[in-house]
Design a protein around this motif. Structure first.
Motif, PDB file in Angstrom:
ATOM      1  N   PRO A  24      -4.219   9.432   4.091  1.00  0.00           N
ATOM      2  CA  PRO A  24      -3.550   8.187   4.480  1.00  0.00           C
ATOM      3  C   PRO A  24      -4.220   6.904   3.999  1.00  0.00           C
ATOM      4  CG  PRO A  24      -4.863   9.030   6.299  1.00  0.00           C
ATOM      5  CD  PRO A  24      -4.976  10.048   5.181  1.00  0.00           C
ATOM      6  N   GLU A  25      -5.304   7.020   3.232  1.00  0.00           N
ATOM      7  CA  GLU A  25      -6.125   5.840   2.924  1.00  0.00           C
ATOM      8  C   GLU A  25      -5.355   4.721   2.233  1.00  0.00           C
ATOM      9  OE1 GLU A  25      -9.108   9.290   3.119  1.00  0.00           O
ATOM     10  OE2 GLU A  25      -7.007   8.975   2.584  1.00  0.00           O
ATOM     11  N   ILE A  26      -4.477   5.066   1.283  1.00  0.00           N
ATOM     12  CA  ILE A  26      -3.703   4.038   0.581  1.00  0.00           C
ATOM     13  C   ILE A  26      -2.899   3.198   1.568  1.00  0.00           C
ATOM     14  CG2 ILE A  26      -1.657   3.727  -0.892  1.00  0.00           C
ATOM     15  CD1 ILE A  26      -4.095   4.070  -2.571  1.00  0.00           C
ATOM     16  N   GLY A  27      -2.487   3.797   2.662  1.00  0.00           N
ATOM     17  CA  GLY A  27      -1.672   3.099   3.657  1.00  0.00           C
ATOM     18  C   GLY A  27      -2.383   1.945   4.323  1.00  0.00           C
ATOM     19  N   ALA A  78      -0.556  13.105  -6.871  1.00  0.00           N
ATOM     20  CA  ALA A  78      -0.064  11.733  -6.802  1.00  0.00           C
ATOM     21  C   ALA A  78       0.873  11.537  -5.613  1.00  0.00           C
ATOM     22  CB  ALA A  78       0.673  11.387  -8.105  1.00  0.00           C
ATOM     23  N   GLU A  79       1.719  12.524  -5.341  1.00  0.00           N
ATOM     24  CA  GLU A  79       2.640  12.431  -4.204  1.00  0.00           C
ATOM     25  C   GLU A  79       1.877  12.294  -2.894  1.00  0.00           C
ATOM     26  OE1 GLU A  79       5.924  15.281  -1.924  1.00  0.00           O
ATOM     27  OE2 GLU A  79       5.344  15.722  -3.990  1.00  0.00           O
ATOM     28  N   ILE A  80       0.849  13.125  -2.728  1.00  0.00           N
ATOM     29  CA  ILE A  80       0.084  13.099  -1.482  1.00  0.00           C
ATOM     30  C   ILE A  80      -0.709  11.806  -1.355  1.00  0.00           C
ATOM     31  CG2 ILE A  80      -1.811  14.208  -0.234  1.00  0.00           C
ATOM     32  CD1 ILE A  80      -0.850  16.869  -1.489  1.00  0.00           C
ATOM     33  N   ILE A  81      -1.372  11.404  -2.445  1.00  0.00           N
ATOM     34  CA  ILE A  81      -2.261  10.239  -2.389  1.00  0.00           C
ATOM     35  C   ILE A  81      -1.468   8.937  -2.254  1.00  0.00           C
ATOM     36  CG2 ILE A  81      -3.911   8.861  -3.717  1.00  0.00           C
ATOM     37  CD1 ILE A  81      -4.897  11.558  -4.933  1.00  0.00           C
ATOM     38  N   PHE A  82      -0.439   8.741  -3.102  1.00  0.00           N
ATOM     39  CA  PHE A  82       0.209   7.436  -3.182  1.00  0.00           C
ATOM     40  C   PHE A  82       1.343   7.247  -2.183  1.00  0.00           C
ATOM     41  CE2 PHE A  82      -1.595   7.813  -7.563  1.00  0.00           C
ATOM     42  CZ  PHE A  82      -2.562   6.829  -7.393  1.00  0.00           C
ATOM     43  N   SER A  83       1.843   8.334  -1.613  1.00  0.00           N
ATOM     44  CA  SER A  83       2.854   8.165  -0.559  1.00  0.00           C
ATOM     45  C   SER A  83       2.192   7.929   0.791  1.00  0.00           C
ATOM     46  CB  SER A  83       3.759   9.389  -0.479  1.00  0.00           C
ATOM     47  OG  SER A  83       3.082  10.483   0.124  1.00  0.00           O
ATOM     48  N   ALA A  84       0.926   8.373   0.942  1.00  0.00           N
ATOM     49  CA  ALA A  84       0.202   8.285   2.216  1.00  0.00           C
ATOM     50  C   ALA A  84       0.942   8.992   3.337  1.00  0.00           C
ATOM     51  CB  ALA A  84      -0.084   6.829   2.595  1.00  0.00           C
ATOM     52  N   ARG A  85       1.825   9.940   2.972  1.00  0.00           N
ATOM     53  CA  ARG A  85       2.555  10.711   3.972  1.00  0.00           C
ATOM     54  C   ARG A  85       1.938  12.100   4.102  1.00  0.00           C
ATOM     55  NH1 ARG A  85       7.507   8.796   1.217  1.00  0.00           N
ATOM     56  NH2 ARG A  85       8.361   7.038   2.387  1.00  0.00           N
ATOM     57  N   ALA A 127      -6.945   1.278   1.075  1.00  0.00           N
ATOM     58  CA  ALA A 127      -8.210   1.853   0.608  1.00  0.00           C
ATOM     59  C   ALA A 127      -7.911   3.009  -0.337  1.00  0.00           C
ATOM     60  CB  ALA A 127      -9.052   2.335   1.789  1.00  0.00           C
ATOM     61  N   TRP A 128      -8.908   3.395  -1.092  1.00  0.00           N
ATOM     62  CA  TRP A 128      -8.811   4.564  -1.970  1.00  0.00           C
ATOM     63  C   TRP A 128      -9.503   5.741  -1.290  1.00  0.00           C
ATOM     64  CZ3 TRP A 128      -6.537   7.114  -5.654  1.00  0.00           C
ATOM     65  CH2 TRP A 128      -7.195   8.175  -6.293  1.00  0.00           C
ATOM     66  N   PRO A 129      -8.894   6.938  -1.311  1.00  0.00           N
ATOM     67  CA  PRO A 129      -9.536   8.110  -0.700  1.00  0.00           C
ATOM     68  C   PRO A 129     -10.733   8.577  -1.531  1.00  0.00           C
ATOM     69  CG  PRO A 129      -7.478   8.749  -1.760  1.00  0.00           C
ATOM     70  CD  PRO A 129      -7.545   7.256  -1.831  1.00  0.00           C
ATOM     71  N   THR A 130     -11.901   8.124  -1.150  1.00  0.00           N
ATOM     72  CA  THR A 130     -13.104   8.284  -1.979  1.00  0.00           C
ATOM     73  C   THR A 130     -13.394   9.730  -2.330  1.00  0.00           C
ATOM     74  OG1 THR A 130     -14.033   6.328  -0.896  1.00  0.00           O
ATOM     75  CG2 THR A 130     -15.553   7.733  -2.126  1.00  0.00           C
ATOM     76  N   GLN A 131     -13.328  10.632  -1.336  1.00  0.00           N
ATOM     77  CA  GLN A 131     -13.557  12.045  -1.604  1.00  0.00           C
ATOM     78  C   GLN A 131     -12.266  12.853  -1.572  1.00  0.00           C
ATOM     79  OE1 GLN A 131     -17.000  13.983   0.098  1.00  0.00           O
ATOM     80  NE2 GLN A 131     -17.817  12.028   0.776  1.00  0.00           N
ATOM     81  N   ALA A 132     -11.370  12.500  -0.672  1.00  0.00           N
ATOM     82  CA  ALA A 132     -10.110  13.244  -0.582  1.00  0.00           C
ATOM     83  C   ALA A 132      -9.291  13.096  -1.858  1.00  0.00           C
ATOM     84  CB  ALA A 132      -9.307  12.761   0.619  1.00  0.00           C
ATOM     85  N   GLY A 133      -9.398  11.946  -2.525  1.00  0.00           N
ATOM     86  CA  GLY A 133      -8.659  11.726  -3.762  1.00  0.00           C
ATOM     87  C   GLY A 133      -9.083  12.688  -4.867  1.00  0.00           C
TER      88      GLY A 133
END
Length: 274
Positions: free
Chosen positions: A146-149, A171-178, A152-158
């Motif tokens: 959810p970090e983008i929401g 990209a779907e998981i990271i940038f949708s923050a859903r 922030a950038w998901p430092t390790q999760a990304g």
């Protein structure tokens, strides 16, 4: 309702030990994150206890990692992090952050890890799943970064997500923050299988017990090779794999010869034919 693991066999002696419970099951262990009131978010104390629990299970062949209550792990405790006083002076470049060290210790641990995802896994919780070699999800489980929401950038999760699933899925998981549900996580390859909630721990332990029947040296060096080979080209991967095979045989000594003798005599182990 999501099943909470049975922690009756664990008898911690201090409040910090309560934060991550360890249940000894012979050749494998069950590690349970235990901060349900904080959705199993990893405070600094929980991170210290997590690393201590990893050290306690270093002789195990397999470790099942799960959480108490409706959450697998909500990642780092952001409220604690936000309210923490600023450290004076600089942090040396070679001194990793605490959560970074937790993930490094997990990857360097000799045991094979099976994530039993019992609820939602967010941010750093998804990183734990990605750094476990195997994962089973309850039907009610959800996973997200959810970090983008919150800007922030998901430092390790990304990077963990990018290295584990196809680019468009990451990209779907990271940038949708859903959050994605368990069935979608299976389709994307984040988990190996999805089971009813009340069967989660039982199934994860079945997998652990099966793998724990194999040679500890082969599992240990095999895990190291599994992670290292992902970053190599074909020729370098073959060289590294050949070297690993030689090390395993040397470390096993007479046990390696005995295994081949059993095979030659017609005894077949798991996956070795009828």
């Amino acid at each position: 309702m999501t099943m909470s693991p049975d922690t009756s066999a664990a008898k911690p002696q201090t409040p910090e030990q309560d934060l991550v419970l360890v249940e000894d099951r012979g050749d494998y262990a069950v590690m349970t994150i235990n901060r349900p009131e904080k959705r199993n978010a990893m405070s600094s104390a929980a991170q210290r206890r997590f690393r201590a629990a990893l050290a306690e299970t270093v002789e195990k062949k397999v470790v099942v990692l799960t959480g108490v209550g409706p959450s697998f792990c909500a990642g780092v405790d952001l409220v604690e992090a936000r309210n923490a006083p600023r450290a004076s002076g600089r942090r040396p470049s070679q001194v990793p952050l605490s959560w970074t060290q937790c993930q490094a210790d997990l990857r360097a641990h000799p045991a094979i890890f099976v994530a039993a995802v019992n609820g939602f896994a967010l941010g750093g919780g998804s990183t734990l799943i990605n750094n476990c070699e195997l994962a089973v999800a309850a039907e009610s489980a959800t996973i997200g970064t959810p970090e983008i929401g919150f800007g922030a950038w998901p430092t390790q999760a990304g990077p963990a997500m990018i290295k584990r699933v196809l680019p468009k899925h990451a990209a779907e998981i990271i940038f949708s923050a859903r959050r994605i549900d368990a069935a979608t996580a299976f389709r994307m390859g984040l988990v190996n299988e999805v089971v009813p909630d009340d069967q989660l721990l039982e199934r994860a332990c079945q997998i652990a017990e099966h793998i724990a029947g194999f040679d500890a040296i082969a599992l240990d060096w095999g895990k190291k090779a599994y992670h290292h080979l992902q970053g190599l080209g074909w020729d370098d991967a073959l060289d590294y794999s050949t070297n690993t095979s030689s090390i395993v045989s040397r470390e096993q000594g007479a046990a390696a010869e005995a295994g081949l003798d059993r095979f030659a005599a017609g005894h077949r182990g798991s996956g070795q034919g009828a």
